[in-house]
Enzyme design. Structure first.
Site, PDB file in Angstrom:
ATOM      1  N   HIS A  50       0.810  -1.213   0.000  1.00  8.55           N
ATOM      2  CA  HIS A  50       0.000   0.000   0.000  1.00  8.55           C
ATOM      3  C   HIS A  50       0.849   1.271   0.000  1.00  8.55           C
ATOM      4  O   HIS A  50       0.312   2.374  -0.141  1.00  8.55           O
ATOM      5  CB  HIS A  50      -0.929   0.006   1.212  1.00  8.55           C
ATOM      6  CG  HIS A  50      -2.006  -1.033   1.142  1.00  8.55           C
ATOM      7  ND1 HIS A  50      -3.008  -1.014   0.198  1.00  8.55           N
ATOM      8  CD2 HIS A  50      -2.230  -2.137   1.901  1.00  8.55           C
ATOM      9  CE1 HIS A  50      -3.805  -2.059   0.377  1.00  8.55           C
ATOM     10  NE2 HIS A  50      -3.359  -2.758   1.401  1.00  8.55           N
ATOM     11  N   ARG A  75       7.217  -5.481   3.076  1.00  8.30           N
ATOM     12  CA  ARG A  75       5.961  -6.114   2.665  1.00  8.30           C
ATOM     13  C   ARG A  75       5.851  -5.964   1.155  1.00  8.30           C
ATOM     14  O   ARG A  75       5.761  -4.848   0.627  1.00  8.30           O
ATOM     15  CB  ARG A  75       4.743  -5.478   3.339  1.00  8.30           C
ATOM     16  CG  ARG A  75       3.449  -6.165   2.876  1.00  8.30           C
ATOM     17  CD  ARG A  75       2.266  -5.896   3.763  1.00  8.30           C
ATOM     18  NE  ARG A  75       1.751  -4.544   3.641  1.00  8.30           N
ATOM     19  CZ  ARG A  75       0.566  -4.140   4.127  1.00  8.30           C
ATOM     20  NH1 ARG A  75      -0.200  -5.009   4.782  1.00  8.30           N
ATOM     21  NH2 ARG A  75       0.170  -2.893   4.006  1.00  8.30           N
ATOM     22  N   ASP A  89      17.230  -9.668  -3.066  1.00  5.93           N
ATOM     23  CA  ASP A  89      18.499  -9.348  -3.714  1.00  5.93           C
ATOM     24  C   ASP A  89      18.944  -7.919  -3.410  1.00  5.93           C
ATOM     25  O   ASP A  89      20.145  -7.632  -3.377  1.00  5.93           O
ATOM     26  CB  ASP A  89      18.384  -9.531  -5.230  1.00  5.93           C
ATOM     27  CG  ASP A  89      18.408 -11.002  -5.659  1.00  5.93           C
ATOM     28  OD1 ASP A  89      18.570 -11.877  -4.786  1.00  5.93           O
ATOM     29  OD2 ASP A  89      18.251 -11.262  -6.871  1.00  5.93           O
ATOM     30  N   GLN A 152       1.007 -13.242   5.996  1.00  6.09           N
ATOM     31  CA  GLN A 152      -0.097 -12.402   6.456  1.00  6.09           C
ATOM     32  C   GLN A 152      -1.427 -13.112   6.232  1.00  6.09           C
ATOM     33  O   GLN A 152      -1.739 -13.562   5.120  1.00  6.09           O
ATOM     34  CB  GLN A 152      -0.079 -11.054   5.730  1.00  6.09           C
ATOM     35  CG  GLN A 152      -0.872  -9.991   6.452  1.00  6.09           C
ATOM     36  CD  GLN A 152      -0.478  -8.579   6.050  1.00  6.09           C
ATOM     37  OE1 GLN A 152       0.242  -8.358   5.083  1.00  6.09           O
ATOM     38  NE2 GLN A 152      -0.990  -7.602   6.787  1.00  6.09           N
ATOM     39  N   GLU A 154      -5.346 -12.858   6.072  1.00  7.35           N
ATOM     40  CA  GLU A 154      -6.325 -11.803   5.827  1.00  7.35           C
ATOM     41  C   GLU A 154      -7.615 -12.307   5.195  1.00  7.35           C
ATOM     42  O   GLU A 154      -8.480 -11.495   4.851  1.00  7.35           O
ATOM     43  CB  GLU A 154      -5.714 -10.735   4.913  1.00  7.35           C
ATOM     44  CG  GLU A 154      -4.417 -10.144   5.435  1.00  7.35           C
ATOM     45  CD  GLU A 154      -3.790  -9.167   4.471  1.00  7.35           C
ATOM     46  OE1 GLU A 154      -3.978  -7.955   4.663  1.00  7.35           O
ATOM     47  OE2 GLU A 154      -3.102  -9.610   3.528  1.00  7.35           O
ATOM     48  N   ALA A 179      -7.654  -5.267   9.222  1.00  6.94           N
ATOM     49  CA  ALA A 179      -8.612  -4.550   8.378  1.00  6.94           C
ATOM     50  C   ALA A 179      -9.175  -5.456   7.292  1.00  6.94           C
ATOM     51  O   ALA A 179     -10.398  -5.544   7.097  1.00  6.94           O
ATOM     52  CB  ALA A 179      -7.954  -3.315   7.764  1.00  6.94           C
ATOM     53  N   ASP A 180      -8.285  -6.136   6.582  1.00 10.56           N
ATOM     54  CA  ASP A 180      -8.750  -7.006   5.499  1.00 10.56           C
ATOM     55  C   ASP A 180      -9.495  -8.215   6.034  1.00 10.56           C
ATOM     56  O   ASP A 180     -10.504  -8.637   5.454  1.00 10.56           O
ATOM     57  CB  ASP A 180      -7.568  -7.446   4.643  1.00 10.56           C
ATOM     58  CG  ASP A 180      -7.144  -6.380   3.648  1.00 10.56           C
ATOM     59  OD1 ASP A 180      -8.023  -5.836   2.956  1.00 10.56           O
ATOM     60  OD2 ASP A 180      -5.947  -6.085   3.557  1.00 10.56           O
TER      61      ASP A 180
END
Length: 261
Positions: A50, A75, A89, A152, A154, A179-180
């Site tokens: 995000h 993330r 990398d 994660q 969700e 939230a998700d």
């Protein structure tokens, strides 16, 4: 630029069950990242899902963290092995993978962070993580042990398979996306709903049963304290954007109350 691969003390602390403190980075600025790293946080998470950054801004942020003891985690945008490979990398010491919806997807995410025979990450000797060739051989030998894999949770499908996901070798952290997950369960904007809290409890129990570290996003210190006491180790207490907005609002509020009503 370091001439070796440092020990991932953050990963070791999580495995030992030691609570850690960090900051969520969304502004893509190497200067704000350098300031945050210098403050002494255990970890900084650079958000490319995000957040507004790209690989060039990520590079600048990783360079800004380099001289500190802070561990950089990224993330990524999606559960894509090509994206995960590029981020590692560049020198990330951990990857958070969003929207992992099943055991198979979690296995794929972990394999993307590992060199063979444990995974599918491609070997290269010229990348930044290997010192542009200065310590590539050492990096290849140690990377599988030092890179942190954060999954994660969700979605309802991930929730349904959580008992299997936590058993996957190489999953270091189960990180709840409140939230998700609350939205996916039909309670947008209400992570405190009993159904959502029950989902959290199920995830927590599964992770604890396998000795996997727990992560979550919190909005204030009281909430963070409660989750630390429930056994979480990897909590986002704030971001650099919230520090700016809330700090600015506090100063403005006092000015308008005391100086210019």
């Amino acid at each position: 630029m370091r001439n070796d691969l440092r020990e991932n003390k953050f990963k070791r602390a999580l495995a030992a069950g030691t609570p850690q403190i960090g900051l969520w980075m969304s502004l893509t600025s190497p200067v704000s990242t350098e300031v945050a790293a210098g403050a002494g946080f255990d970890w900084l998470l650079i958000d490319m899902e995000h957040g507004h950054g790209d690989y060039q801004t990520l590079l600048g942020q990783l360079q800004a963290i380099e001289g500190s003891e802070t561990i950089p985690v990224v993330r990524v945008q999606w559960n894509d092995p090509a994206v995960i490979k590029r981020v590692l990398d560049l020198g990330a010491y951990g990857v958070m993978v969003p929207w992992v919806g099943s055991r198979a997807e979690a296995e794929a995410a972990v394999r993307a962070t590992k060199y063979p025979p444990l995974g599918i990450r491609g070997i290269a000797g010229s990348h930044r993580a290997g010192g542009y060739g200065r310590h590539a051989a050492e990096y290849w030998k140690r990377a599988n042990d030092e890179i942190l894999a954060v999954i994660q949770i969700e979605t309802p499908t991930a929730l349904a398979e959580i008992d299997d996901i936590v058993k996957i070798p190489g999953v270091d952290v189960i990180f709840i996306g409140p939230a998700d997950l609350s939205t996916a369960l039909g309670h947008m904007g209400d992570p405190g709903h009993p159904d959502v809290q029950a989902a959290f409890a199920r995830i927590e129990a599964a992770a604890r049963a396998q000795g996997v570290a727990l992560g979550n996003i919190t909005r204030n210190w009281d909430q963070a304290r409660t989750l630390y006491q429930r056994g979480y180790q990897f909590l986002t207490l704030c971001s650099e954007t919230t520090l700016l907005t809330q700090g600015g609002q506090e100063v403005l509020g006092r000015f308008r109350t005391e100086i210019r009503p």
